[in-house]
Structure formats: structure tokens, C-alpha cells
Design a protein around this motif. Structure first.
Motif, PDB file in Angstrom:
ATOM      1  N   GLY A   1       3.850   9.263   1.264  1.00  0.00           N
ATOM      2  CA  GLY A   1       2.442   8.883   1.303  1.00  0.00           C
ATOM      3  C   GLY A   1       1.801   9.009  -0.065  1.00  0.00           C
ATOM      4  O   GLY A   1       2.287   9.732  -0.940  1.00  0.00           O
ATOM      5  N   ARG A   2       0.686   8.334  -0.237  1.00  0.00           N
ATOM      6  CA  ARG A   2       0.077   8.259  -1.563  1.00  0.00           C
ATOM      7  C   ARG A   2      -0.511   9.588  -2.035  1.00  0.00           C
ATOM      8  O   ARG A   2      -0.841   9.735  -3.222  1.00  0.00           O
ATOM      9  CB  ARG A   2      -1.006   7.173  -1.578  1.00  0.00           C
ATOM     10  CG  ARG A   2      -2.146   7.390  -0.605  1.00  0.00           C
ATOM     11  CD  ARG A   2      -3.025   6.142  -0.512  1.00  0.00           C
ATOM     12  NE  ARG A   2      -4.085   6.261   0.475  1.00  0.00           N
ATOM     13  CZ  ARG A   2      -3.911   6.106   1.778  1.00  0.00           C
ATOM     14  NH1 ARG A   2      -2.710   5.852   2.257  1.00  0.00           N
ATOM     15  NH2 ARG A   2      -4.931   6.219   2.609  1.00  0.00           N
TER      16      ARG A   2
ATOM     17  N   THR B   1       8.488  12.971  -4.196  1.00  0.00           N
ATOM     18  CA  THR B   1       9.130  11.896  -3.458  1.00  0.00           C
ATOM     19  C   THR B   1      10.620  12.212  -3.340  1.00  0.00           C
ATOM     20  O   THR B   1      11.151  13.046  -4.082  1.00  0.00           O
ATOM     21  CB  THR B   1       8.971  10.537  -4.167  1.00  0.00           C
ATOM     22  OG1 THR B   1       9.594  10.590  -5.451  1.00  0.00           O
ATOM     23  CG2 THR B   1       7.498  10.176  -4.318  1.00  0.00           C
TER      24      THR B   1
ATOM     25  N   PRO C   1      -1.421   2.987   6.613  1.00  0.00           N
ATOM     26  CA  PRO C   1      -1.831   3.927   5.557  1.00  0.00           C
ATOM     27  C   PRO C   1      -2.518   5.185   6.076  1.00  0.00           C
ATOM     28  O   PRO C   1      -2.579   6.182   5.353  1.00  0.00           O
ATOM     29  CB  PRO C   1      -2.788   3.080   4.696  1.00  0.00           C
ATOM     30  CG  PRO C   1      -2.311   1.674   4.887  1.00  0.00           C
ATOM     31  CD  PRO C   1      -1.903   1.609   6.332  1.00  0.00           C
TER      32      PRO C   1
ATOM     33  N   ALA D   1      -0.757   8.636   5.903  1.00  0.00           N
ATOM     34  CA  ALA D   1      -0.722   9.418   4.663  1.00  0.00           C
ATOM     35  C   ALA D   1      -1.680  10.598   4.721  1.00  0.00           C
ATOM     36  O   ALA D   1      -1.458  11.627   4.070  1.00  0.00           O
ATOM     37  CB  ALA D   1      -1.053   8.521   3.472  1.00  0.00           C
TER      38      ALA D   1
ATOM     39  N   SER E   1       4.690   9.534   6.036  1.00  0.00           N
ATOM     40  CA  SER E   1       4.881   8.224   5.427  1.00  0.00           C
ATOM     41  C   SER E   1       4.285   7.116   6.286  1.00  0.00           C
ATOM     42  O   SER E   1       4.411   7.141   7.514  1.00  0.00           O
ATOM     43  CB  SER E   1       6.376   7.957   5.239  1.00  0.00           C
ATOM     44  OG  SER E   1       6.589   6.608   4.834  1.00  0.00           O
TER      45      SER E   1
ATOM     46  N   GLU F   1      -0.249   0.779   1.265  1.00  0.00           N
ATOM     47  CA  GLU F   1       1.214   0.799   1.396  1.00  0.00           C
ATOM     48  C   GLU F   1       1.758  -0.337   2.249  1.00  0.00           C
ATOM     49  O   GLU F   1       2.961  -0.640   2.178  1.00  0.00           O
ATOM     50  CB  GLU F   1       1.671   2.135   2.000  1.00  0.00           C
ATOM     51  CG  GLU F   1       1.424   3.339   1.119  1.00  0.00           C
ATOM     52  CD  GLU F   1       0.125   4.059   1.431  1.00  0.00           C
ATOM     53  OE1 GLU F   1       0.018   5.243   1.092  1.00  0.00           O
ATOM     54  OE2 GLU F   1      -0.788   3.428   2.004  1.00  0.00           O
TER      55      GLU F   1
END
Length: 362
Positions: free
Chosen positions: A25-26, A31, A92, A95, A100, A273
Motif C-alpha cells: 500500500g502507498r 516493500t 485503494p 491501503a 495491499s 493503485e
């Protein structure tokens, strides 16, 4: 987008899922990345299973002031959606949970079992202003786990007891499990349903929305809802240029024949995303058309994968967007589908008496 292509899960692990990847996620600082360590692969990867956790929210009504949506309050009984629609604009939101928007969104679900009780608390607050509650505007309330948890069913029972209007958007055939409640509410002017249609091609549907109801079952749900007395419409959403846009009229005809009385359409939306996830899926599922489809998408969104501006985000702009809008208008008028559904009745709202409440003298 190379990192998405290089980190796909094995097909055996993701069978029946929309996404093939699970990017962080942002908001995550770290990662992960798969790599070949030189050891034999060994056994096939086991299929991903759906896991469920419980949401601890203390409120259930979400409010919005968006000028291009026709509601100001909504309920989401579930977070994440097992339907796995690769285009889902709600991806999204996962997130915010530290998960994810990819495979987590469709395999790590969150349920709200206290939703009916929290709803009752909200409806009994002094000064509550009754307006229709929208359900299904983010994730689908009739995704597969609803048959196990029945949260949506209990929400409907609360709304019926309070004579509170509700609008529902779904692509889940499980909505027919609640025809008894919805029929009573629909005939009283308290419920309205919109069924999302994307394609009549089972192959495209299975690839694009792998665990959603098949096209024929959605048409059957429209027919059942209409026969039960529920005002029902079709939302041709999303319209994917170069992939499903040629089916626009056929989808509207199928909905009208089944008993739909109104219709709408929404262009493909690829926020945050979702853009990378959709492009990865497109190259994997329809490599011969991927470049053409994304070219059309960008044409409709001012040269970008997505334009979030109010007034344009739902319909796009440009020649192709205007052509789709005009085709929709012509088909809607020809089929006798309404421009707007009839308003629901808010004046009937009345909290039922509880045990111990003082009886009114008059």
C-alpha cells in the motif's frame, strides 16, 4: 509497472482471483519482492484462501459531500471484496488498513458484525434527519461472505423496522435471498436496487470480475426483484472502451427486458493503485488489445489514466466519451428507461417503540 510484472503469484495460487500481484500500500515504508534463490520450485503453490477479520468501528454511517453522487450517507458492511473485480475503484481503500489494494483487497476481508446495532443507535439520535442511505457504493454488500454472515440482511431488517429508505447497488445474485424484506420495502417506496452490468460475455466477465455473479444470474436477479415489486435499474459500469463499450445497447436491452425501469452508465475509473493493477491484468488477459484499450482510456481522461475532477471522473471527456453518452441516451429513450428513478419516501421514517419506553398519552 515492471515491478508488478516481475512479482506475479503463480497461477495455481491466484486461481479465481482478479489481481495477480500484491504490491504494498502507498502508506507502507517497506516493500517485498520475490526472487529466484536457485532452489527447485518443488510443490505447486497452494491456492490463496480468503481470511476474515472483525472491524471495531464505533459508527457505521459514512457521510460525503461529493457534488456528483446522489446521496450524502452510506453504509459499507464489508471492507475489501471477494468478487475480485480488477477495475474496482475501492481497492485503494485497503491501503488505509496497512494492506495491499491487490490480492489483499480480495482475500483479506473485514466484516462489521455490529453494523445493525450501530445503525439503530444512529437512527435514534435526537434530530436525526432521514434521507436515503446508500449501500454498495464502495464494496459489494452481497459478495460471497454475506451468505455466511448475513450482515446486510440484519441491516435491512433494521431499516424496515424504522421505515427508513435505502438504495442498494450490487452485482451479487445473493440479493435474491432478501426478496421478502426488499419486496415489502420496495412496494412501500422504501427501497430501490441498481444492478451493475459490465458484459454479457461470460469469458470476459470471468476474467475481469472472477467471483461476481455471472451475467445471466444478474439478469435473473433483476427479473426477480422487479417481480417482487422492487424498483430496479441497471448501471452499465464500468464501460471499458475497446473491451466492453460495444455491448452498451445489448446490456441495456437485457436489463429492460428483465424489468429494469431506469438506467445509468459510468466510465472506467483507475484511481491511485488501480491503474497499475488494471494495466497488469490487461497485459495478461488481453495482450492483443491492451495498448488500444489504454489509449482510449487516456483519451477519455485528458491524456491520463484517470482524471479525478468532479463532473468528469464518472463520464470522462472527449470524442469517445461523448459518443458513449449519446449512444446511451438514444438506447435509454428507445427502451423507455427513466432518466431518474422515482424518489423514495422519507416521510414514513418512524423509530419503533422499545421495551420500557413511556407510552404517548395522545
Amino acid at each position: 509497472m515492471a515491478e508488478l510484472f516481475d512479482d506475479r503469484l503463480p497461477e495455481t495460487a491466484r486461481r479465481g482471483r482478479g489481481s495477480a500481484v500484491n504490491p504494498a500500500g502507498r502508506y507502507e515504508r517497506l516493500t517485498t519482492e520475490s526472487f529466484d534463490d536457485g532452489w527447485p520450485a518443488g510443490e505447486e503453490a497452494a491456492p490463496l484462501r480468503t481470511s476474515v477479520s472483525v472491524d471495531a468501528s464505533r459508527s457505521i454511517l459514512a457521510r460525503n459531500t461529493s457534488p456528483d453522487v446522489p446521496f450524502d450517507r452510506s453504509i459499507n458492511p464489508y471492507r475489501g471484496c471477494e468478487h475480485g473485480c480488477v477495475y474496482c475503484f475501492a481497492r485503494p481503500t485497503h491501503a488505509h488498513l496497512g494492506l495491499s489494494p491487490g490480492l489483499d483487497f480480495e482475500t483479506r476481508l473485514v466484516i462489521k458484525p455490529r453494523a445493525p446495532d450501530l445503525l439503530e443507535q444512529a437512527l435514534r439520535r435526537p434530530g436525526y434527519d432521514c434521507r436515503p442511505i446508500a449501500i454498495g457504493t464502495n464494496t459489494d454488500p452481497y459478495q460471497p461472505i454475506e451468505r455466511d454472515h448475513r450482515i446486510m440482511r440484519r441491516i435491512l431488517e433494521v431499516l424496515e423496522a424504522y421505515r427508513h429508505p435505502v438504495t442498494i447497488t450490487t452485482k451479487g445474485a445473493a440479493i435474491t435471498d432478501d426478496l421478502d424484506v426488499l419486496g415489502r420495502m420496495g412496494r412501500a417506496g422504501l427501497a430501490r436496487v441498481t444492478v451493475s452490468l459490465t458484459t454479457l460475455d461470460p469469458r470476459v466477465s470471468r476474467a475481469m470480475e472472477p467471483r461476481a455473479a455471472a451475467p445471466g444470474r444478474r439478469i435473473a436477479a433483476i427479473r426477480a426483484l422487479a417481480r417482487a415489486g422492487v424498483p430496479v435499474g441497471v448501471n452499465i459500469a464500468p464501460v471499458v472502451p475497446g473491451l466492453t463499450c460495444h455491448e452498451l445497447e445489448k446490456l441495456m436491452e437485457a436489463g429492460a427486458e428483465a424489468g429494469a425501469s431506469f438506467a445509468a452508465w459510468i466510465a472506467l475509473r483507475l484511481p491511485m493503485e488501480v491503474s497499475g493493477l488494471f494495466r497488469e491484468w490487461l497485459e495478461r488477459a488481453f495482450p492483443d488489445r491492451a495498448a488500444k484499450i489504454m489509449g482510449r482510456v487516456r483519451e477519455m481522461h485528458g491524456g491520463r489514466d484517470y482524471d479525478p475532477a468532479w463532473g468528469r471522473r464518472l463520464t470522462g471527456e472527449g470524442v469517445h466519451a461523448r459518443l458513449i453518452a449519446r449512444r446511451f441516451e438514444v438506447a435509454r429513450d428507445r427502451l423507455g428507461l427513466g432518466r431518474r428513478p422515482s424518489p423514495l419516501r422519507c416521510e414514513l421514517f418512524s423509530p419503533p417503540p422499545r421495551a420500557g419506553d413511556q407510552l404517548a398519552l395522545f
